[in-house]
Scaffold this active site. Structure first.
Site, PDB file in Angstrom:
ATOM      1  N   ALA A 209       0.945  -1.125  -0.045  1.00 51.73           N
ATOM      2  CA  ALA A 209       0.087  -0.041  -0.048  1.00 51.73           C
ATOM      3  C   ALA A 209       0.694   1.153  -0.032  1.00 51.73           C
ATOM      4  O   ALA A 209       1.623   1.516   0.764  1.00 51.73           O
ATOM      5  CB  ALA A 209      -1.055   0.044   1.142  1.00 51.73           C
ATOM      6  N   HIS A 210       0.766   2.048  -0.853  1.00 51.43           N
ATOM      7  CA  HIS A 210       1.386   3.350  -0.862  1.00 51.43           C
ATOM      8  C   HIS A 210       0.661   4.571  -1.443  1.00 51.43           C
ATOM      9  O   HIS A 210       1.232   5.576  -1.410  1.00 51.43           O
ATOM     10  CB  HIS A 210       2.803   2.984  -1.899  1.00 51.43           C
ATOM     11  N   ARG A 211      -0.512   4.493  -2.313  1.00 46.31           N
ATOM     12  CA  ARG A 211      -1.126   5.432  -2.914  1.00 46.31           C
ATOM     13  C   ARG A 211      -1.706   6.760  -1.759  1.00 46.31           C
ATOM     14  O   ARG A 211      -1.930   6.277  -0.752  1.00 46.31           O
ATOM     15  CB  ARG A 211      -2.603   4.850  -3.606  1.00 46.31           C
ATOM     16  N   ARG A 242       7.008   5.838   1.839  1.00 47.76           N
ATOM     17  CA  ARG A 242       5.909   6.871   2.077  1.00 47.76           C
ATOM     18  C   ARG A 242       4.858   6.116   3.313  1.00 47.76           C
ATOM     19  O   ARG A 242       4.630   7.123   4.062  1.00 47.76           O
ATOM     20  CB  ARG A 242       5.182   6.963   0.825  1.00 47.76           C
ATOM     21  N   ASP A 286      -2.989  -1.421  -3.389  1.00 47.68           N
ATOM     22  CA  ASP A 286      -3.408  -0.358  -4.229  1.00 47.68           C
ATOM     23  C   ASP A 286      -2.497  -0.055  -5.646  1.00 47.68           C
ATOM     24  O   ASP A 286      -2.592   1.049  -5.778  1.00 47.68           O
ATOM     25  CB  ASP A 286      -3.601   0.871  -3.207  1.00 47.68           C
TER      26      ASP A 286
END
Length: 365
Positions: A209-211, A242, A286
């Site tokens: 997950a990074h969006r 992030r 994501d």
């Protein structure tokens, strides 16, 4: 007096993991016929997200590194554009090549247009139809200033046609599929990712997950943490820098680290990631690239978004959009994958098709 060249010059701009993967498939073939200059913007500045991919994928070392990582989307663009503008003016390439939908993609596109250089976009025409995603803005703007639009799917071609883009459009397949299909068996034999973690095939989950829409919003990030804590199987969670920063800022990183069913890890190398993905019961992500990789490897995917640009994977039944809804995710994990998996992404020859079109366009021998 203009420079005399025996071969056309192509500047390729990359900046993150999926683009390194795609460039690894194309650059090797392209360099047989043209002089390629590889520019790494530094958008992903973590060595585990950058250097390791150049090493593992035998991607040529960047000729120029811009060091533009960190900060907001606009801050990154503001750092990339002056450097790219100067490089384009100095190198005077016959074509500039960009991939995907990142800030690096848009920066390369704008620099090409400002310098009067022909622009080619790999993975053109992808649409999630969610303008809240920065990636959607990047890909739409890039497509509308490109001279060559290389599409992965028929859906992408149709999306471009609806926007009035028909010239220079080529259905080539997907370059990420080229590399994945060529690397999957190598990953299975070379990587020790399962053994090092004492994992058994089909007995664990993989999560990425990074969006910005998921990790920059506190409410959504907390929902993501709650979803992870509810997973019914052990999960490997390689954290994007992030995401790691946002979790630490909210005091959630330690909470996840203390959960015995979650393996919170640094980013993985390509071969380790592919082996873990291929053998997982399912992946929750994501990432657009991971959705596609999961499909190609026959791993069920739960997409932590409400929309996706890779609609074919959903239509084929291998990808389920669950957002950050815990109940939807748990229900999707109970479903059996479909019995069939249609060929969607060009059968491993996309890079070859791209090379031939670029060579014809630039007059390469």
């Amino acid at each position: 007096m203009s420079e005399r060249r025996s071969r056309p010059r192509v500047v390729t701009v990359v900046g993150n993991r999926p683009q390194f993967v795609k460039a690894a498939a194309v650059s090797r073939l392209l360099r047989e016929r043209v002089d390629e200059v590889l520019v790494h913007t530094g958008q992903h500045y973590d060595a585990e997200l950058s250097d390791v991919f150049f090493d593992e994928l035998d991607l040529p070392a960047p000729d120029h590194y811009l060091g533009a990582g960190g900060g907001s989307n606009l801050e990154q663009l503001a750092r990339m554009l002056p450097s790219l503008e100067a490089l384009v003016a100095d190198l005077a390439p016959d074509l500039l090549l960009v991939y995907g939908d990142t800030n690096s993609t848009l920066a390369g596109a704008l620099a090409a247009r400002a310098g009067g250089i022909a622009l080619a976009h790999v993975e053109a025409g992808m649409r999630s139809f969610d303008r809240a995603m920065p990636e959607e803005t990047n890909r739409v703007l890039t497509d509308h200033v490109s001279d060559l639009l290389f599409c992965s799917t028929e859906t992408a071609v149709e999306n471009l046609a609806r926007e009035g883009l028909r010239l220079g459009v080529h259905l080539v397949g997907d370059v990420m599929a080229d590399l994945l299909l060529a690397s999957a068996d190598r990953a299975e034999s070379c990587s020790r990712a399962l053994e090092e973690r004492s994992l058994e095939p089909q007995r664990y989950l993989l999560v990425t997950a990074h969006r910005a829409g998921n990790v920059d919003d506190e409410h959504r990030l907390r929902a993501l943490v709650e979803l992870l804590e509810s997973l019914p199987l052990p999960a490997v969670v390689p954290l994007h820098p992030r995401t790691r920063t946002r979790l630490a800022r909210l005091g959630l990183a330690e909470r996840l680290a203390q959960n015995p069913h979650l393996r919170i890890e640094p980013p993985l190398g390509y071969l380790d990631f592919i082996r873990l993905l291929r053998n997982a019961r399912a992946v929750l992500t994501d990432s657009g690239g991971v959705q596609k990789e999961a499909y190609l490897l026959g791993t069920p995917c739960l997409t932590l978004r409400e929309r996706t640009e890779w609609v074919e994977t959903v239509a084929a039944g291998w990808n389920t959009l669950v957002g950050l809804d815990r109940d939807r995710a748990l229900a999707a994990l109970q479903r059996r994958p479909p019995a069939t998996r249609p060929e969607l992404y060009g059968g491993g020859r996309a890079a070859e098709r791209i090379r031939e079109i670029i060579c014809a366009y630039t007059g390469a021998p």
